[in-house]
Design an enzyme around this catalytic site. Sequence first.
Site, PDB file in Angstrom:
ATOM      1  N   ASP A 132       0.831  -1.216   0.000  1.00 40.20           N
ATOM      2  CA  ASP A 132       0.000   0.000   0.000  1.00 40.20           C
ATOM      3  C   ASP A 132       0.863   1.263   0.000  1.00 40.20           C
ATOM      4  OD1 ASP A 132      -2.290  -1.481  -0.010  1.00 40.20           O
ATOM      5  OD2 ASP A 132      -3.115  -0.676   1.851  1.00 40.20           O
ATOM      6  N   ASN A 151      -4.711  -1.920  -4.445  1.00 44.84           N
ATOM      7  CA  ASN A 151      -5.984  -1.950  -3.727  1.00 44.84           C
ATOM      8  C   ASN A 151      -5.868  -1.094  -2.470  1.00 44.84           C
ATOM      9  OD1 ASN A 151      -8.584  -2.568  -3.078  1.00 44.84           O
ATOM     10  ND2 ASN A 151      -8.201  -4.713  -2.544  1.00 44.84           N
ATOM     11  N   ASP A 196     -11.036  -2.830  11.232  1.00 48.20           N
ATOM     12  CA  ASP A 196     -10.017  -3.781  10.768  1.00 48.20           C
ATOM     13  C   ASP A 196      -9.679  -4.798  11.859  1.00 48.20           C
ATOM     14  OD1 ASP A 196     -10.109  -2.209   8.543  1.00 48.20           O
ATOM     15  OD2 ASP A 196      -8.085  -1.397   8.726  1.00 48.20           O
ATOM     16  N   ARG A 204      -5.962  -9.375   5.795  1.00 47.04           N
ATOM     17  CA  ARG A 204      -6.466  -9.591   7.163  1.00 47.04           C
ATOM     18  C   ARG A 204      -7.084 -10.975   7.340  1.00 47.04           C
ATOM     19  NH1 ARG A 204      -4.936  -5.135   9.303  1.00 47.04           N
ATOM     20  NH2 ARG A 204      -5.168  -3.246   8.072  1.00 47.04           N
ATOM     21  N   LYS A 214       0.135  -6.524   1.577  1.00 46.30           N
ATOM     22  CA  LYS A 214      -0.583  -5.235   1.487  1.00 46.30           C
ATOM     23  C   LYS A 214      -0.201  -4.329   2.660  1.00 46.30           C
ATOM     24  CE  LYS A 214      -5.171  -3.280   0.553  1.00 46.30           C
ATOM     25  NZ  LYS A 214      -5.421  -2.243   1.530  1.00 46.30           N
TER      26      LYS A 214
HETATM   27  O1  LIG Z   1      -8.382   6.039   6.804  1.00 50.44           O
HETATM   28  C1  LIG Z   1      -7.785   4.966   6.946  1.00 50.44           C
HETATM   29  O2  LIG Z   1      -6.540   4.915   7.083  1.00 50.44           O
HETATM   30  C2  LIG Z   1      -8.562   3.713   6.985  1.00 50.44           C
HETATM   31  C3  LIG Z   1      -9.907   3.749   7.239  1.00 50.44           C
HETATM   32  C4  LIG Z   1     -10.738   2.530   7.364  1.00 50.44           C
HETATM   33  O3  LIG Z   1     -11.521   2.411   6.202  1.00 50.44           O
HETATM   34  P1  LIG Z   1     -13.080   2.873   6.119  1.00 50.44           P
HETATM   35  O4  LIG Z   1     -13.168   4.268   6.554  1.00 50.44           O
HETATM   36  O5  LIG Z   1     -13.365   2.677   4.667  1.00 50.44           O
HETATM   37  O6  LIG Z   1     -13.846   1.954   7.014  1.00 50.44           O
HETATM   38  C5  LIG Z   1      -9.874   1.269   7.516  1.00 50.44           C
HETATM   39  O7  LIG Z   1     -10.666   0.127   7.332  1.00 50.44           O
HETATM   40  C6  LIG Z   1      -8.728   1.266   6.540  1.00 50.44           C
HETATM   41  O8  LIG Z   1      -7.956   0.115   6.669  1.00 50.44           O
HETATM   42  C7  LIG Z   1      -7.839   2.442   6.777  1.00 50.44           C
HETATM   43  C1  LIG Z   2      -9.638  -1.814   4.582  1.00 50.69           C
HETATM   44  C2  LIG Z   2      -8.320  -1.864   4.487  1.00 50.69           C
HETATM   45  O1  LIG Z   2      -7.576  -1.214   3.558  1.00 50.69           O
HETATM   46  P1  LIG Z   2      -7.772   0.091   2.681  1.00 50.69           P
HETATM   47  O2  LIG Z   2      -6.835   1.094   3.247  1.00 50.69           O
HETATM   48  O3  LIG Z   2      -7.414  -0.321   1.292  1.00 50.69           O
HETATM   49  O4  LIG Z   2      -9.205   0.540   2.794  1.00 50.69           O
HETATM   50  C3  LIG Z   2      -7.529  -2.695   5.435  1.00 50.69           C
HETATM   51  O5  LIG Z   2      -6.282  -2.520   5.473  1.00 50.69           O
HETATM   52  O6  LIG Z   2      -8.081  -3.520   6.160  1.00 50.69           O
END
Ligand SMILES: O=C(O)C1=C[C@@H](OP(=O)(O)O)[C@@H](O)[C@H](O)C1
Ligand SMILES: C=C(OP(=O)(O)O)C(=O)O
Length: 429
Positions: free
Chosen positions: A51, A96, A316, A389, A414
């Site tokens: 990522d 992703n 998460d 995860r 990731k």
């Molecule tokens: O802002 C962030 O860093 C994240 C927000 C969350 O997503 P959502 O807001 O889509 O739930 C989380 O699940 C993701 O892994 C990271």
């Molecule tokens: C939802 C996740 O990732 P993303 O930052 O791509 O949304 C995750 O890391 O569980």
Amino acid sequence: MTQDALTLQPVKKVAGLVNVPGSKSLSNRALLLAALAEGTTTVTNLLDSDDIAHMLNALKLLGVKYQLSPDKTECVVEGLAGAFTQTPSEALFLGNAGTAMRPLCAALAASNVKVELTGEPRMEERPIGDLVDALHEAGGNIEYLKTTGYPPLRINGKTLTGGEVSVDGSVSSQFLTALLMAAPLCKKDVVINIKGQLVSKPYIDITLHIMQQFGVVVTNNNYQKFTINAGQRYTSPGRFMVEGDASSASYFLAAAAIKGGKVTVTGIGSNSIQGDIRFADVLEQMGAQVEWQEESVSVTKGALNGVDMDMNHIPDAAMTIATTALFAQSPTTIRNVYNWRVKETDRLHAMATELKKVGAEVEEGEDYIKVWPLSDFKHTPIDTYNDHRIAMCFSLLALNEQPVTINDPGCTAKTFPDFFTRLATICKH
Ligand SMILES: O=C(O)C1=C[C@@H](OP(=O)(O)O)[C@@H](O)[C@H](O)C1
Ligand SMILES: C=C(OP(=O)(O)O)C(=O)O
């Protein structure tokens, strides 16, 4: 490319100290704000994972100059002192990574560039329409290249001027995070009104915290309305240290709660600004013993009981509760996690499917999952759906008497490429 399956042998005991790599959420935010800031920022304890690599590649193509240390955990970024100005020579492929796609989409809409944002096939199924609608309200010009509401996108930038917008908060907090982080690039004041229930709220606190570290003040009116006055600029804090990843910590803490002895996770502790650190409170509520230090947290086994909880605040880490629940003495219900369905895979369905495969009784609701304790595990390969995860939380099944086989273990890249190596350091066979 998928990797061969990995079989983890049954673990008799877990104990020891484990350091978790830097937070994904903080790493990608820090890189983006360092790129937009005035001055040079040294980001330390950066996560080295897919990522983050996507964010770094995108920044390079956008003309941001940075120097990455050989182990890729320190990055010196020369800030642009404002929006992006270099149109990249190719589309920005963001895998992703939601934390790259959503914030870059907004920041680029405010930049003088024309750019395409693409990703893996699953990214093309992850919604972005609520963010694009809000950006259009603020003057943005974004086109969908395939399906309305989803990446890939073409951004015809520099049109985002600001003003009052509303954004739906009920699908992903990343839409609001993206708007907040792009707001200082706009000419006018930005006022963001939240429609619907704001999900994953603690991630907004991470965003506000890091924006403040980079010198931008946001007025937060009870998470309903956010105001960013025009004329503010990101300025480098000099150094920015990324704390350890709280979601990554959850697997080690859960292992201790299930099996004991004592496991201490370092790099993250009571001072953490990440919402997922509250995962340890859930373990405590289930019966584990938790000790806090400023920069570490330790867990020891307890007789685990199930819980029935709204876990929207820890979306998460809540997945780790779903597999921990197998080792409890009563059922566990994880509520208000509808947005699991729009992440790396439909996580509600995937978790229910894999839990059933190992012999668990599971109820999959529209926005919840209920998991009953399990005494008789079936050794069957776990499908991971290209979801890091799922691979990591199902590794906890090795704490039973049976081995566990994880298909495509490389998907942890990731956010946590050496997860299995670090897990092995606390496992006694
Ligand atoms: O802002 C962030 O860093 C994240 C927000 C969350 O997503 P959502 O807001 O889509 O739930 C989380 O699940 C993701 O892994 C990271
Ligand atoms: C939802 C996740 O990732 P993303 O930052 O791509 O949304 C995750 O890391 O569980």
